[in-house]
Enzyme design. Structure first.
Site, PDB file in Angstrom:
ATOM      1  N   ALA A   1      -4.423  58.592  91.522  1.00 59.11           N
ATOM      2  CA  ALA A   1      -4.927  57.538  90.647  1.00 59.11           C
ATOM      3  C   ALA A   1      -6.451  57.527  90.562  1.00 59.11           C
ATOM      4  O   ALA A   1      -7.149  57.909  91.505  1.00 59.11           O
ATOM      5  CB  ALA A   1      -4.421  56.181  91.125  1.00 59.11           C
TER       6      ALA A   1
ATOM      7  N   GLY B   1      -0.078  60.470  93.148  1.00 55.87           N
ATOM      8  CA  GLY B   1       0.490  60.605  91.809  1.00 55.87           C
ATOM      9  C   GLY B   1       0.489  62.026  91.291  1.00 55.87           C
ATOM     10  O   GLY B   1       1.351  62.407  90.497  1.00 55.87           O
TER      11      GLY B   1
ATOM     12  N   GLU C   1       3.577  63.433  92.646  1.00 53.44           N
ATOM     13  CA  GLU C   1       4.710  62.795  91.968  1.00 53.44           C
ATOM     14  C   GLU C   1       4.917  63.397  90.585  1.00 53.44           C
ATOM     15  O   GLU C   1       6.065  63.546  90.136  1.00 53.44           O
ATOM     16  CB  GLU C   1       4.475  61.288  91.892  1.00 53.44           C
ATOM     17  CG  GLU C   1       4.604  60.612  93.254  1.00 53.44           C
ATOM     18  CD  GLU C   1       4.258  59.137  93.227  1.00 53.44           C
ATOM     19  OE1 GLU C   1       5.094  58.313  93.630  1.00 53.44           O
ATOM     20  OE2 GLU C   1       3.125  58.805  92.813  1.00 53.44           O
TER      21      GLU C   1
END
Length: 253
Positions: free
Chosen positions: A60, A110, A113
């Site tokens: 992020a 992230g 992910e």
């Protein structure tokens, strides 16, 4: 933030937001817009996600995190951001075409992910991957707890997530988090070859197979019935009938 090129059945989407491909609200919107554009095209069957930087993606955007942390409505905005990541990664996971993540460097939070949402992953042996959110008192809520568990199993997910542990490409391969791991010097050529190989598979058959593989772990869906349904659809497809006809005639073996 992104560069996109389509050639020979492969849509190559290059993450290019210096310095670390940080993810933001604008990043999510632009990614969706690129997928919208690809949805309108039929000249690709593999989505190859790679990075132009030394890292794959480091998670992020810290500037946005700071803004939300001090804002009066920061909690709601942060939950909305996580939900946005979930939706984007679910969209990538649900694409009917094959997706490949080429992990050249750090893929954290992230960024990892995103890679886990792809069908296929190849990593440099030197790359570092992990979900370190617990160090901040958070958790990998953009699908990380779910997809890591599906891919590597509960014991590995508990080890890596609860320990905020990072692993290199070789260990990620051993755990089942990636399907290939090669030296960094060989990564680009190996990933390109994989993309070309999967693009050579008839796209309509790959789409049907993906639906059946998804059904294997989907609650309430009989995977064997899905195989029959998809097989019926393929056997009535002109493309499949042409391929089978050529095979039986000895011209496509």
């Amino acid at each position: 933030m992104f560069d996109l090129q389509v050639a020979d059945g492969v849509a190559t989407l290059v993450l290019n937001r210096a310095p670390v491909n940080a993810m933001s609200d604008a990043w999510v919107l632009e990614f969706h817009a690129l997928l919208d554009g690809l949805d309108e095209r039929d000249d690709w069957s593999v989505l190859h996600i790679r990075s132009a930087l030394k890292v794959f993606a480091a998670g992020a955007d810290l500037k946005e995190m700071r803004e939300r942390f001090v804002a009066a409505d920061g909690l709601d905005r942060q939950i909305a951001a996580v939900r946005g990541y979930q939706r984007l990664f679910a969209r990538i996971e649900g694409l009917p075409r094959t997706t490949l993540a080429e992990i050249n460097g750090a893929a954290l939070g992230g960024g990892f992910e995103l890679a886990l949402a792809c069908d296929l992953r190849i990593a440099a042996q030197e790359a570092k991957m992990g979900l370190p959110e617990l160090r901040l008192g958070l958790l990998p809520g953009a699908g990380g707890t779910q997809r890591m568990t599906w891919l590597a199993g509960r014991p590995a997910a508990l080890r890596l997530i609860l320990g905020a542990e990072q692993v290199d490409g070789a260990e990620a391969l051993r755990l089942g988090l990636v399907q290939w791991s090669v030296p960094a010097a060989d990564l680009a050529s190996a990933a390109a070859e994989i993309a070309r190989r999967y693009a050579a598979v008839p796209a309509h058959a790959a789409k049907a197979a993906k639906a059946c593989i998804t059904a294997a772990t989907a609650a309430g869906i009989n995977g064997f019935d899905e195989e029959l349904r998809q097989t019926r659809g393929l056997l009535t497809s002109e493309k499949t009938r042409d391929l089978i006809g050529a095979f039986l005639a000895g011209t496509n073996r």
